[in-house]
Write a protein that holds these residues in place. Sequence first.
Motif, PDB file in Angstrom:
ATOM      1  N   LYS A 103      38.226  34.945  47.033  1.00  0.00           N
ATOM      2  CA  LYS A 103      37.038  34.762  46.190  1.00  0.00           C
ATOM      3  C   LYS A 103      37.370  34.057  44.881  1.00  0.00           C
ATOM      4  O   LYS A 103      38.456  34.227  44.338  1.00  0.00           O
ATOM      5  CB  LYS A 103      36.420  36.131  45.903  1.00  0.00           C
ATOM      6  N   ARG A 146      29.570  40.887  41.721  1.00  0.00           N
ATOM      7  CA  ARG A 146      29.937  40.170  42.942  1.00  0.00           C
ATOM      8  C   ARG A 146      28.689  39.571  43.563  1.00  0.00           C
ATOM      9  O   ARG A 146      27.580  40.044  43.351  1.00  0.00           O
ATOM     10  CB  ARG A 146      30.584  41.137  43.941  1.00  0.00           C
ATOM     11  N   GLU A 204      36.617  49.628  43.151  1.00  0.00           N
ATOM     12  CA  GLU A 204      36.369  48.617  44.174  1.00  0.00           C
ATOM     13  C   GLU A 204      36.276  47.223  43.536  1.00  0.00           C
ATOM     14  O   GLU A 204      36.836  46.248  44.040  1.00  0.00           O
ATOM     15  CB  GLU A 204      35.074  48.957  44.910  1.00  0.00           C
ATOM     16  N   VAL A 263      39.704  45.897  42.285  1.00  0.00           N
ATOM     17  CA  VAL A 263      40.548  45.442  43.398  1.00  0.00           C
ATOM     18  C   VAL A 263      40.048  44.102  43.921  1.00  0.00           C
ATOM     19  O   VAL A 263      40.821  43.170  44.152  1.00  0.00           O
ATOM     20  CB  VAL A 263      40.586  46.503  44.524  1.00  0.00           C
ATOM     21  N   ASP A 264      38.727  43.992  44.063  1.00  0.00           N
ATOM     22  CA  ASP A 264      38.166  42.740  44.577  1.00  0.00           C
ATOM     23  C   ASP A 264      38.405  41.579  43.603  1.00  0.00           C
ATOM     24  O   ASP A 264      38.654  40.450  44.016  1.00  0.00           O
ATOM     25  CB  ASP A 264      36.669  42.919  44.827  1.00  0.00           C
ATOM     26  N   ARG A 300      42.788  41.118  43.436  1.00  0.00           N
ATOM     27  CA  ARG A 300      43.797  41.164  44.485  1.00  0.00           C
ATOM     28  C   ARG A 300      44.257  39.785  44.969  1.00  0.00           C
ATOM     29  O   ARG A 300      45.321  39.647  45.523  1.00  0.00           O
ATOM     30  CB  ARG A 300      43.313  41.979  45.674  1.00  0.00           C
ATOM     31  N   VAL A 344      44.665  37.716  50.645  1.00  0.00           N
ATOM     32  CA  VAL A 344      45.216  38.733  51.531  1.00  0.00           C
ATOM     33  C   VAL A 344      46.384  38.089  52.270  1.00  0.00           C
ATOM     34  O   VAL A 344      46.231  37.030  52.876  1.00  0.00           O
ATOM     35  CB  VAL A 344      44.150  39.214  52.539  1.00  0.00           C
ATOM     36  N   ALA A 365      27.218  42.910  54.410  1.00  0.00           N
ATOM     37  CA  ALA A 365      28.405  42.316  53.789  1.00  0.00           C
ATOM     38  C   ALA A 365      29.697  42.910  54.322  1.00  0.00           C
ATOM     39  O   ALA A 365      30.746  42.272  54.277  1.00  0.00           O
ATOM     40  CB  ALA A 365      28.342  42.507  52.283  1.00  0.00           C
ATOM     41  N   MET A 366      29.630  44.137  54.839  1.00  0.00           N
ATOM     42  CA  MET A 366      30.846  44.783  55.315  1.00  0.00           C
ATOM     43  C   MET A 366      31.122  44.488  56.782  1.00  0.00           C
ATOM     44  O   MET A 366      32.046  45.025  57.364  1.00  0.00           O
ATOM     45  CB  MET A 366      30.722  46.304  55.140  1.00  0.00           C
ATOM     46  N   LEU A 398      32.476  43.142  60.026  1.00  0.00           N
ATOM     47  CA  LEU A 398      33.805  42.580  60.286  1.00  0.00           C
ATOM     48  C   LEU A 398      33.714  41.446  61.307  1.00  0.00           C
ATOM     49  O   LEU A 398      32.861  41.468  62.196  1.00  0.00           O
ATOM     50  CB  LEU A 398      34.728  43.664  60.830  1.00  0.00           C
ATOM     51  N   MET A 438      36.436  54.358  54.133  1.00  0.00           N
ATOM     52  CA  MET A 438      37.413  53.567  53.419  1.00  0.00           C
ATOM     53  C   MET A 438      38.549  54.418  52.879  1.00  0.00           C
ATOM     54  O   MET A 438      39.695  54.245  53.220  1.00  0.00           O
ATOM     55  CB  MET A 438      36.740  52.869  52.247  1.00  0.00           C
ATOM     56  N   PRO A 490      44.929  45.402  55.078  1.00  0.00           N
ATOM     57  CA  PRO A 490      44.364  46.268  54.039  1.00  0.00           C
ATOM     58  C   PRO A 490      43.407  47.295  54.647  1.00  0.00           C
ATOM     59  O   PRO A 490      42.592  46.953  55.509  1.00  0.00           O
ATOM     60  CB  PRO A 490      43.600  45.306  53.134  1.00  0.00           C
ATOM     61  N   PHE A 520      41.514  49.270  52.592  1.00  0.00           N
ATOM     62  CA  PHE A 520      40.420  49.363  51.632  1.00  0.00           C
ATOM     63  C   PHE A 520      39.528  48.157  51.858  1.00  0.00           C
ATOM     64  O   PHE A 520      39.834  47.054  51.435  1.00  0.00           O
ATOM     65  CB  PHE A 520      41.023  49.357  50.224  1.00  0.00           C
ATOM     66  N   GLN A 521      38.427  48.374  52.574  1.00  0.00           N
ATOM     67  CA  GLN A 521      37.611  47.220  52.968  1.00  0.00           C
ATOM     68  C   GLN A 521      36.700  46.769  51.834  1.00  0.00           C
ATOM     69  O   GLN A 521      36.054  47.589  51.185  1.00  0.00           O
ATOM     70  CB  GLN A 521      36.770  47.574  54.193  1.00  0.00           C
ATOM     71  N   LEU A 522      36.680  45.476  51.631  1.00  0.00           N
ATOM     72  CA  LEU A 522      35.837  44.891  50.583  1.00  0.00           C
ATOM     73  C   LEU A 522      34.786  43.992  51.219  1.00  0.00           C
ATOM     74  O   LEU A 522      34.992  43.478  52.317  1.00  0.00           O
ATOM     75  CB  LEU A 522      36.715  44.083  49.626  1.00  0.00           C
TER      76      LEU A 522
END
Lengths: 337, 358
Positions: A28, A109, A166, A169-170, A173, A176, A244-245, A247, B1, B84, B86-88
């Motif tokens: 991001k 965000r 949260e 961290v976002d 970080r 990834v 948004a979560m 996967l 999480m 990871p 910890f899901q974002l």
Amino acid sequence: MLRIVKPKTKRAKRELEKRAPKLEENSKKLLLLHGTKTTASIKQVLSDFYHLRKEGGKAIKYTKKNDAIRPFEGGGETSLEFLSQKTDCSLFAFGSHSKKRPNNLVFGRMFDHHVYDMMEVGIEDFKSIETLGGGRKAAPQAGSKPCFAFVGEKFESDPKFRHFKELIVDFMRGEVVETINLQGLDRVFLCVAVGDKVIFKHCAIRFKKSGTKVPRVELIEAGPCMNMVLRRNREPSTDLRKEAMRLAPKTSKKKVKNVSTDSLAGKVGRMYVPAQEVGDMALTKMKGLKRERRAEAAAKASSLRNKSESGGGDVTMGEAENEFAGSPNKKLKSKGT
Amino acid sequence: MASEMEIETLPGAGGEHELDLGNLLVAHYRDPVTLSNGTAMSEAERDVEYVEQGRNLVQVLVDRLFNMPSTVDKTGRLVTLPKPSFQLPREKPLPKPRPMTKWEAFAQTKGIKKRKRSKLEFDEGKEEWRRRHGYKRVNDENDIPIIEAKAGDEPGEDPFLKLRESKKERVAKQDKNQLENLKRAAKQGGKGALPSTLQLAATSLAVTGGKQPGQKLSKNDLGDAAGLASTATASIGKFDKKLPGEKPAKKLGKHRKFLPVVDGQGKEKELITNVMKKVLAENDFSGLDVNKAVRAHNVEESGKPSKKVGGKKRAEGAFKKGGSRKGMAPSGKSGKKSSFGGKSGGKAGGKERKSSKR
């Protein structure tokens, strides 16, 4: 009438492709914005955050005053969403200052260029990178992967603090990664929950000898360090959060051709080597191998033999010539093939 | 999480902590004892204590990382991190699959499968392998120096031009299909269904203003637009000041014409007689060759076209005084010019056709 609009240049096309939604997303980008009124410390906070994230173009700082941005008010997001679209940033930090909320910083965000969630903090007791010297000697390498350390019961029990965790961290970080170089562990974001505040510290990590395989860790404050008073926050709606979560579906890896693993050698690859044309190879030519010289040498040898044996010299000479008639190249070629 | 994270007991600090190695995150959900037991501490002392707390946590993380299997690299030891836990949230929605084009949908219903074709093809004329498409392609139309004449060729027709035009047509057709497919995709799946590099935008007409990128206004278009604009006043531009060199408006269009109130040239009489003739002609068969008309009628009834070319036209031409074909036109508009008989023929013809359809 509708018509197709295509990017006019390859560059524009690449840019659009970069911005398109992907299964595996880019890391991001952070957009830093100023409100109508700011203080020196809030400006410094923004520029320090910019400094932390600017590696690889992952942060954009705008210094213009934005009077249209009021993140927590209705209709105050339009400009924010526009800027997010323009810069392709999905994180924003908006610094402002007012009597009611002095030294205000809004972290937020975006999801699909719409505000996803936000948190407002008041900055107190700010120490910039510059004043702390950036832990000068052990300054963390720009763009290195940070560690996170959260201390305090509230990070588990209080939803506001959980939200803050949260967000931090976002925000920090970065990318990834699959593998990490242990020598590259050189920074940590330390957050301690105390009362209604979070003590936020960015520290450099130093490894000291401990006599074992694992070194002893030492932390040096590198800045920015500050106390953050948690003010308003807005969490995402459950629907938006669910969206948004989501996967990405797991993709089966494509079979890699000609690569196998060996228990001894590890990764083994088979590659194509085109036929070597040894015959046409340019070799260093030695004087001794020239035809005249060879002929001379042969004549000499035969004459010597003649002297010792006496007679039949002509014939042997002719034979010698025939023997060397074929070029050396030809001989080599026949060997090579 | 949080529940997905690893939970371990921290030996030094007491209590549990969480580890997320993928994010290099470590959390200790207990307030530090030294800070909460109420002993008076100065600001500086507190600060040192915070860093000490953090140090303990980072030490735990480092312990774990340094004890993981690693590979040695020139720059140091590399450790493979787990994913990871910890899901974002994502920053953009998941990409949508591209909707099928019309052909793809059709091919699927018919079970037509895509065959893989080689990129190269053998060019018989050039006697070499060439690309199937694109520059220096096989059988390139642009490279043909001579086209042999065929028996059916019309004289004066340029076969090269014909080739070029047919290519242009094919390209235009493909463009149209693409647009249709994109429109359908946008309608079905919204904005996200289109490819990321394409957009659909509304175009505006040249006359109504609005720039159409990539297309210059022609001189005629400009003239039309200027003409329309100059007449868009209450007086239809009659009392407007003309600019120097301004030409009269083009394409003014048809406006109402009013007949003079007093007329000495018999114009009114002519109009009335025209109407009268029209009415009388409906029942007037004096100009009709009955035999021919019946024959034509029979042919149409049976539905078989006559053996001769244009049987239908011949049927129309059965009226003696039809004269030119123009007079026979079913619209009857041009009948004004032709003679009385011709006019009647035209009408009768129209009637004939109607009856034949029944």
